[in-house]
Design a protein around this motif. Structure first.
Motif, mmCIF file in Angstrom:
data_model
loop_
_atom_site.group_PDB
_atom_site.id
_atom_site.type_symbol
_atom_site.label_atom_id
_atom_site.label_comp_id
_atom_site.label_asym_id
_atom_site.label_seq_id
_atom_site.Cartn_x
_atom_site.Cartn_y
_atom_site.Cartn_z
ATOM 1 N N VAL A 1 60.690 50.325 -31.772
ATOM 2 C CA VAL A 1 61.018 49.500 -33.011
ATOM 3 C C VAL A 1 61.267 50.589 -34.155
ATOM 4 O O VAL A 1 60.487 50.884 -34.425
ATOM 5 C CB VAL A 1 60.175 48.511 -33.679
ATOM 6 N N LYS A 2 62.698 50.593 -34.785
ATOM 7 C CA LYS A 2 62.983 51.685 -35.477
ATOM 8 C C LYS A 2 62.735 51.246 -36.864
ATOM 9 O O LYS A 2 63.152 50.237 -37.304
ATOM 10 C CB LYS A 2 64.646 51.938 -35.151
ATOM 11 N N GLN B 1 65.893 47.400 -43.331
ATOM 12 C CA GLN B 1 65.860 46.193 -42.955
ATOM 13 C C GLN B 1 64.646 45.860 -42.006
ATOM 14 O O GLN B 1 64.221 44.715 -41.778
ATOM 15 C CB GLN B 1 67.245 45.661 -42.124
ATOM 16 N N GLN B 2 64.009 46.981 -41.322
ATOM 17 C CA GLN B 2 62.813 46.826 -40.449
ATOM 18 C C GLN B 2 61.675 47.670 -41.128
ATOM 19 O O GLN B 2 61.563 48.814 -40.945
ATOM 20 C CB GLN B 2 63.169 47.443 -39.181
ATOM 21 N N GLU C 1 60.923 52.943 -47.279
ATOM 22 C CA GLU C 1 60.909 53.396 -48.738
ATOM 23 C C GLU C 1 59.929 54.385 -48.969
ATOM 24 O O GLU C 1 60.270 55.401 -49.831
ATOM 25 C CB GLU C 1 60.787 52.113 -49.690
ATOM 26 N N LYS C 2 58.671 54.371 -48.531
ATOM 27 C CA LYS C 2 57.685 55.419 -48.645
ATOM 28 C C LYS C 2 57.934 56.784 -47.993
ATOM 29 O O LYS C 2 57.937 57.725 -48.439
ATOM 30 C CB LYS C 2 56.393 55.022 -48.136
ATOM 31 N N THR C 3 58.778 56.685 -46.797
ATOM 32 C CA THR C 3 59.165 57.861 -46.308
ATOM 33 C C THR C 3 60.072 58.543 -46.995
ATOM 34 O O THR C 3 60.180 59.638 -46.954
ATOM 35 C CB THR C 3 59.775 57.181 -44.646
#
Length: 263
Positions: A61-62, A66-67, A73-75
């Motif tokens: 799961v990428k 949207q996922q 956002e933290k990345t």
């Protein structure tokens, strides 16, 4: 600041490994067979690594906007702080209860793979611990450890030398992750989770855990340490506790009282 975060042994062992690798490459280049070995080794390594990453990319799961948008956002925030211009692709895969994550690179693209059991920290209120794991893997990318490992590949196969360099890199990434997240306590929690799991880590007496590790000696303990690509978890925790005591040197705040209590 960057110099303080890079473990001194990383530079030392990389220099030694680079010299050794260059000598091995030169010795192989002197013969046609040697050149073929280098080319064949590179092709085989890339092929098998590509197949592994192909499986992860088609089944995992990428993380996207949207996922699991909060993790994405933290990345982005961490990449901005760490000076990483291209955000790596992050995939979550299920590995039967294994608590792990790794960073890798394939054909110019950086990837981070999170095992689902460590990723589930976002469901249990340990987002800060997951952030440490992410920052640790991003530090591997920032330091170009994957590219360097390919460059010094011959030395990485030499007993003790390659593992010594790898262990130093892990210390560096722990330091960087604690610094860029600004949360050394969550960093120590993250390492404790790797030791005992997500449910019991908060009950672990870290001082006792570190003391226990120091008390365990003998030939096989010594040999397992030398042959391991990662330092023992208690030593990694101790390194971060020491870092927390001198937080002002690294330019971040920490719960000094909690650290002193553990020490």
């Amino acid at each position: 600041m960057q110099g303080n975060l890079v473990h001194p042994n990383e530079k030392t062992y990389f220099t030694i490994s680079l010299v050794v690798s260059i000598l091995i490459y030169l010795s192989l280049i002197l013969s046609i067979i040697g050149i073929l070995y280098i080319i064949l080794g590179f092709i085989i390594t890339t092929l098998f690594h590509g197949i592994m990453m192909g499986s992860i990319r088609s089944n995992g799961v990428k993380i996207t906007k949207q996922q699991f948008a909060s993790v994405h956002e933290k990345t982005e925030e961490l990449c901005s702080k760490m000076g990483i211009s291209a955000i790596p692709d992050i995939f979550v895969i299920q590995e039967g209860g294994v608590l792990n994550a790794f960073a890798t690179r394939l054909l110019g693209r950086n990837f981070i793979v999170l095992y689902s059991d460590i990723f589930e920290l976002i469901e249990t209120g340990e987002e800060a611990e997951l952030e440490f794991v992410l920052a640790h893997e991003l530090a591997h990318i920032k330091q170009r450890h994957i590219t360097k490992n390919m460059l010094i590949l011959p030395a990485m196969w030499i007993p003790f030398l390659g593992n010594a360099y790898s262990r130093a890199c892990e210390y560096t990434c722990d330091r960087m992750a604690a610094y860029y997240t600004g949360n050394v306590d969550a960093a120590m929690n993250g390492l404790t989770i790797l030791a005992i799991g997500k449910s019991l880590y908060h009950k672990v007496n870290r001082l006792e855990y570190i003391t226990q590790s120091k008390a365990e000696g003998g030939f096989f303990v010594w040999l397992s340490h030398l042959l391991s690509s990662h330092p023992p978890l208690p030593l990694r925790i101790l390194e971060l506790e020491t870092m927390a005591l001198y937080a002002e040197v690294y330019g971040f705040t920490s719960s000094r009282e909690a650290v002193v209590e553990h020490l």
